[in-house]
Write a protein that holds these residues in place. Structure first.
Motif, PDB file in Angstrom:
ATOM      1  N   GLU A 120      56.575  45.596 -30.984  1.00 48.96           N
ATOM      2  CA  GLU A 120      57.787  44.266 -30.270  1.00 48.96           C
ATOM      3  C   GLU A 120      57.746  43.945 -29.138  1.00 48.96           C
TER       4      GLU A 120
ATOM      5  N   ALA B 237      47.363  40.988 -33.439  1.00 53.32           N
ATOM      6  CA  ALA B 237      48.460  40.617 -32.382  1.00 53.32           C
ATOM      7  C   ALA B 237      47.527  41.656 -31.035  1.00 53.32           C
TER       8      ALA B 237
ATOM      9  N   LEU C 178      58.365  38.252 -30.178  1.00 51.41           N
ATOM     10  CA  LEU C 178      56.974  38.818 -30.913  1.00 51.41           C
ATOM     11  C   LEU C 178      57.720  40.713 -31.668  1.00 51.41           C
ATOM     12  N   ARG C 179      57.421  39.880 -32.840  1.00 52.50           N
ATOM     13  CA  ARG C 179      57.751  41.581 -33.252  1.00 52.50           C
ATOM     14  C   ARG C 179      56.315  41.245 -34.711  1.00 52.50           C
TER      15      ARG C 179
END
Length: 146
Positions: free
Chosen positions: A46, A63, A52-53
């Motif tokens: 996170e 990511a 964002l997670r």
């Protein structure tokens, strides 16, 4: 004089620190397999200040690739963590300084923050089950030479 439990706790703390340091040295290479090997299959990463997670290894891989894509290179420096071990779970907090250079530009970026981690002992060793990057600041600046 240390007893067996103190020595076991120190060994666990050293192993946890090694995982944190491995993450810092591996992330700048763009080879995500060794980085992802540091996480459990259901891990969460996170970055709350950016909203964002990412849950699960494929989401974390995506990511990492997305966030590093605009950079020619990146290097992380982590401070030794403050680690607490309770059985097969550990929590750790460590300062991080991450710097990189933008692709095709004479510009650099630096991220400063704290990682708050939860790790679990697995048959393969300690692994992240949750990493939370708490951003403190971002600096961008031009380079004298690229």
């Amino acid at each position: 004089m240390p007893n067996d439990q103190n020595l076991a706790d120190l060994a666990d703390q050293l192993a946890v620190q090694r995982v944190i340091s491995a993450y810092a040295t591996l992330t700048g290479r763009g080879d995500w397999a060794p980085v992802l090997a540091l996480f459990t299959a259901d891990a969460v990463w996170e970055i709350p200040h950016l909203g964002l997670r990412f849950a699960g290894l494929e989401a974390i891989r995506g990511a990492l690739a997305m966030l590093s894509e605009p950079l020619e290179f990146v290097l992380q420096h982590n401070a030794p963590a403050v680690i607490d071990v309770a059985g097969d779970e550990a929590t750790a907090r460590s300062g991080i300084r991450e710097g990189g250079k933008y692709k095709g530009k004479a510009e650099s970026v630096e991220y400063l923050g704290i990682y708050a981690d939860t790790l679990v002992r697995t048959p393969e060793g300690w692994k992240f089950t949750r990493r939370v990057f708490e951003g403190i600041g971002t600096l961008e600046f031009g380079l004298v030479s690229s």
